[in-house]
Write an enzyme that holds these catalytic residues in place. Structure first.
Site, short mmCIF file in Angstrom:
data_model
loop_
_atom_site.label_atom_id
_atom_site.label_comp_id
_atom_site.label_asym_id
_atom_site.label_seq_id
_atom_site.Cartn_x
_atom_site.Cartn_y
_atom_site.Cartn_z
N GLU A 60 0.90 -1.30 0.01
CA GLU A 60 0.14 -0.27 -0.06
C GLU A 60 0.82 1.35 -0.03
O GLU A 60 2.00 1.37 0.66
CB GLU A 60 -0.99 -0.11 1.06
CG GLU A 60 -1.59 1.11 1.30
CD GLU A 60 -2.23 1.15 2.77
OE1 GLU A 60 -3.34 1.91 2.91
OE2 GLU A 60 -1.92 0.71 3.56
N LYS A 75 -9.89 -0.02 -1.89
CA LYS A 75 -10.10 -0.50 -0.44
C LYS A 75 -11.51 -0.30 -0.13
O LYS A 75 -12.00 1.05 -0.09
CB LYS A 75 -9.09 0.37 0.49
CG LYS A 75 -9.11 -0.04 1.94
CD LYS A 75 -8.16 0.82 2.85
CE LYS A 75 -8.14 0.56 4.24
NZ LYS A 75 -6.93 1.32 4.84
N CYS A 117 -4.38 -2.96 4.30
CA CYS A 117 -3.75 -2.60 5.55
C CYS A 117 -4.65 -3.11 6.54
O CYS A 117 -4.87 -4.49 6.62
CB CYS A 117 -4.12 -0.91 5.68
SG CYS A 117 -3.02 -0.29 7.08
#
Length: 558
Positions: free
Chosen positions: A320, A381, A432
């Site tokens: 990321e 995301k 994440c």
């Protein structure tokens, strides 16, 4: 038969108090008097229980990484349960909140990097979920078989905490303290909720054994002072303790018997950790340097492959925020990425920030970059971080807290799972802290490999990166998949389907990991059952609370 009224012997009755905790002679009366008496006694719980509740939370904290003192999690649960036995629901809620604060404040210490106020507020908000947990445990411990009901309530607490509000924050669950223990294999049957349940069940059984031992000693003391003709009963009284400890052994032993398959078609993979210029919030100020680091690391990987020092990977994963320059609109960023991908000659999953078509928001993407056709499929995301990647109540909060100016635009939320083709396999991508969410990971578990793209530079050198790795280890077993963790600054890792660490990087150094890993297609029972075990256990706990409340009301009427 009329019941005899006895003076109140609870810890709330301090010196100078009469029956029922009323003021005695010379004691202050009214609200001020109640406040003073409460402070002297530690509230209705009493100072000994109050301190033990805080100790229970502190005991659970080192069970998490980086300490990994995993047995302390059920021991802390046991101590908290003992503290709550015999308390009212209100007192139980307060004691559990104290335990939660003592647990979450050190467990979430890494959040202090964005500000001590945010760290403390988040920790106390998380501790507030222990209020109904403590009230429930205090109530259900009046029922037979209470270790089961208390364990189910821990699952219910985590169910709510992981969903409400703003999608929840399921960090520091009991399950995440048991990612390399005999309880870990149970994840393949019921996921993280089942591991939480069994961890709490062991704690409840230990508490039950302690209660049985205490009762046996009390009975032994009574018989020693009683009639000489009556045989002592301490051995018989210890039988419940033995049963509880045998149940603990069965739970632990059962986990050791569960197979964790790690076979599959071998695929050679590479994980690139390019590193960042500096630790902290301001690393994004050198976005080009971060991109250049990952480009350079990939060129170095290609050179080592050509020299025969490393096997050629069939796919490469970047983390990321590897490129916070939008490659669709920044020609220099596009050319740098494309050149690195062409050099290694295999598809690369690139973590990049891109603008939405209207330019109003930002997308956190994992982009499949092909050496011949360039950028193709991508994942956005789905669970951006509230107050980090988007700002609820923006108009109000930006006027009150200037630090939120660091979030000039909200991140958009993706609307589909991250299952994509990357080279010879299908991957399931999460970004994440999405790895903490059961649903997000389950949705992509049909991929042959799982990928966690993350950026831990802000939280580097704290407990949060190793805690995230622990979650990835549990997810590997839960879904029977190899997991590739790519982090900008570390910790990056390759985790086998049985939870074994194949490779693990240090923090704040460039690192490239290459390994042959199994790509699997078989599904675990946890994949097939989905959310059912979590909801079933949570409803079991709620049903026990209702049963205990009904029983108490029924007894009051007799």
């Amino acid at each position: 038969m009329a019941q005899e009224t006895l003076p109140d012997r609870s810890p709330a009755a301090g010196p100078g108090d009469g029956p029922g905790g009323e003021p005695g002679a010379g004691a202050p009366s009214g609200r001020l008097g109640r406040l003073r008496r409460g402070l002297r006694s530690g509230g209705r719980a009493g100072w000994p229980r109050t301190l033990l509740a805080a100790a229970a939370g502190l005991l659970m904290w080192p069970a998490l990484p980086p300490f990994d003192l995993t047995p302390l999690a059920p021991v802390g649960v046991a101590l908290l349960t003992l503290v709550l036995i015999g308390r009212t629901a209100r007192t139980g809620a307060w004691l559990a909140f104290l335990a939660g604060a003592a647990f979450f404040i050190p467990a979430l210490e890494g959040i202090s990097r964005i500000g001590p106020d945010g760290w403390i507020i988040l920790s106390l908000v998380e501790a507030a979920y222990f209020l109904p947990l403590g009230a429930g445990i205090a109530v259900v411990t009046r029922l037979p078989g209470w270790p089961v009901w208390t364990a189910a309530l821990w699952v219910a607490e985590e169910l709510v905490r992981g969903r409400v509000p703003f999608g929840g924050f399921p960090w520091a669950r009991l399950a995440f303290s048991q990612t390399a223990t005999p309880l870990t294999p149970y994840a393949s049957f019921g996921g993280a909720p089942l591991v939480t349940f069994l961890t709490a069940l062991i704690g409840g059984l230990l508490a039950c054994a302690a209660v049985a031992v205490h009762r046996a000693r009390s009975e032994g003391a009574v018989h020693q002072g009683g009639d000489a003709g009556k045989p002592p009963r301490p051995r018989r009284a210890l039988l419940p303790a033995a049963v509880c400890l045998a149940a603990v052994g069965a739970v632990v032993g059962g986990g050791l018997l569960i197979p964790t398959p790690a076979d599959g078609r071998p695929v050679t993979v590479a994980v690139v950790q390019g590193n960042v210029p500096r630790l902290g919030l301001d690393f994004l100020g050198q976005r080009k340097a971060v991109l250049d680091n990952h480009v350079k690391a990939t060129h170095d990987l290609a050179a080592r492959v050509r020299a025969g020092r490393l096997a050629k990977p069939e796919l490469v994963v970047w983390p990321e925020n590897a490129s916070d320059l939008d490659p669709y609109t920044e020609p220099d960023a596009y050319n740098a990425i494309d050149g690195a991908v062409k050099d290694i000659g295999v598809p690369v999953l690139v973590g990049a920030l891109t603008d939405t078509p209207d330019g109003e928001k930002v997308e956190n993407r994992g982009i499949v970059w092909d050496p011949w056709t360039g950028p193709g499929d991508y994942y956005v995301k789905r669970h951006p971080v509230p107050f980090g990647e988007y700002l609820p109540f923006r108009d109000v909060l930006t006027k009150l807290i200037t630090r939120f100016e660091r979030i000039p635009r909200d991140f958009a939320k993706g609307d589909r799972s991250g299952v994509m083709e990357l080279g010879p396999v299908d991957i399931g991508d999460v970004i994440c802290f999405e790895v903490a969410y059961d649903k997000e990971v389950r949705d992509v578990s049909r991929g042959n490999l799982l990928v966690v793209q993350t950026n831990n530079a802000t939280y580097g050198k704290t407990s949060l990166p190793p805690q995230q790795i622990a979650m990835s280890r549990l997810r590997a077993v839960e879904h029977g998949r190899t997991i590739l963790v790519a982090a900008t600054s570390g910790i990056s890792a390759i985790v086998a389907p049985d939870g074994r660490m194949v490779d693990r990087s240090r923090e704040f150094v460039p690192a490239v990991q290459v390994a042959s890993v199994p790509a699997r297609t078989s599904r675990t029972a946890s994949d097939r059952l989905g959310e059912a075990p979590e909801w079933a256990l949570a409803l079991l706990g709620l049903g026990a609370v209702c049963a205990a409340a009904w029983t108490a009301r029924k007894n009051e009427g007799n």
